[in-house]
Design an enzyme around this catalytic site. Sequence first.
Site, short mmCIF file in Angstrom:
data_model
loop_
_atom_site.label_atom_id
_atom_site.label_comp_id
_atom_site.label_asym_id
_atom_site.label_seq_id
_atom_site.Cartn_x
_atom_site.Cartn_y
_atom_site.Cartn_z
N LYS A 12 33.04 36.21 32.71
CA LYS A 12 33.58 37.71 32.65
C LYS A 12 35.00 37.61 32.83
O LYS A 12 35.61 38.14 32.43
CB LYS A 12 32.62 38.54 33.67
N ASN A 13 35.49 37.08 34.00
CA ASN A 13 36.79 37.26 34.30
C ASN A 13 37.80 36.60 33.33
O ASN A 13 39.01 36.85 33.31
CB ASN A 13 36.99 36.83 35.87
N CYS B 232 35.68 48.72 40.17
CA CYS B 232 34.72 48.97 41.24
C CYS B 232 35.63 49.58 42.37
O CYS B 232 36.97 49.24 42.25
CB CYS B 232 34.29 47.66 41.63
N ARG C 29 43.97 48.62 45.70
CA ARG C 29 43.87 47.41 45.02
C ARG C 29 45.29 47.62 44.01
O ARG C 29 45.25 47.95 42.76
CB ARG C 29 42.93 47.35 43.75
N ASP D 283 33.77 37.44 45.22
CA ASP D 283 32.77 38.11 44.42
C ASP D 283 31.32 37.24 44.68
O ASP D 283 30.45 37.81 44.05
CB ASP D 283 33.20 37.72 42.85
N ARG E 282 28.44 45.81 33.57
CA ARG E 282 30.00 45.39 33.38
C ARG E 282 30.14 44.05 33.52
O ARG E 282 31.14 43.46 32.94
CB ARG E 282 30.76 46.03 34.42
#
Length: 419
Positions: free
Chosen positions: A22-23, A117, A122, A306, A398
Amino acid sequence: MEKLVITGGTPLKGEVVISGAKNAAVAIIPATLLVNGICTIENLPNISDVKLYCDILKDLGAIVTWNSEHEVTIDTRKIDSHKTPLDVTRKFRASYYLIGALLGRCKHAIVGSPGGCNLGARPIDQHIKGFEALGATVDVSNGNIAASAKKLVGTSIYMDVVSVGATINIMLASVLAEGTTIIDNPAKEPHIVDVANFLNTMGADIRGAGTDIIKINGVKELKGNATYSIVPDQIEAGTFMLAAVASKGDVVIKNCITKHLESIIAKIVEIGGNVDANGDHLRVWCSKRTTKATIKTLPYPGFPTDLQPQMGVALSISDGTSIINESIWESRFQYTAELNKMGAKITAQGKSAVFEGVKSLNASPVYATDLRAGAALIIAGIVAKGKTEIYNLNHIDRGYENIEEKFRKLGAKIERVSE
């Protein structure tokens, strides 16, 4: 409203195939904006963030063709706008990669402030620092980020903190810049290497990704007309590894890169699990109650933030008192309140949490507070006594493709229902 209903108490057994990362996907898709041609991306995870990104590219003028569930062809030759659909870009965190990509291509970018999220503060100050060093002017106001430059010129950029997003964004902005850009103290995660490999496949000249210094020699054009396959998802693999351990199961995990999982493997073995790594797959099993451990999340190759919530579930039912120190995100422990509803004994304060291991968890209605918290609660539901209901599934969707189906194939009693 949808929810997951899980009847716990079944050890996971069988095989699971890991999806593309995903990243990496959410950085490689905007990177196609830098290509003056057509490129095909394989092994894409079929998740909501990827679909949102493809919609954004269409809005900008790209031609996006899905060849299959996991393969897309993107033609960006007719991109005619540098202003993104602001309401869409505000829906997820990785939308900030559009700034670097559009700045590199058009010398202008307007993007909505990224969402995603809620993990505490951030900031994107390191991103902005990099753009300004390359010669751009950046304005953040009214919930939008606007960047522009007459031209981008390579330079040396020192990262004050190790930042995955800023490292990738600076790479995107600098591949078409004049001269050479050097990123000192970059992040080293596998998906950073994957993005660099994609750009190089399309004609970029990036060296040193995954090391302490990345060197980008600017080129005049990325021509594309190539196919690239995204790296397997390190975090999804780790999620199923920890689910196997927590449920006292026996799972073979296929399509993974075992080197990317070394820190997870080390901790699983430390708490009493077993791992047999073999090429592009590994077997994880556990037949006894696991034991306590101390975990500190760190940038790669350290233990990934994560996977911290998923490990937290395993430690919540381990023998003894465990401690997790979270060094990346200040609000990563929101999930512990949900686990405590299920009978866990966790005390979280600031960036540390103490887990007093209990023998078992009990079913309860719980809410996913973010993507990885949602995955952790699925594991908790699988090991708990009774029927657990999990809400806020949009967080989970997601980043995980068909997660309930993959767990069902391993024997979990899990279903998605509308309420």
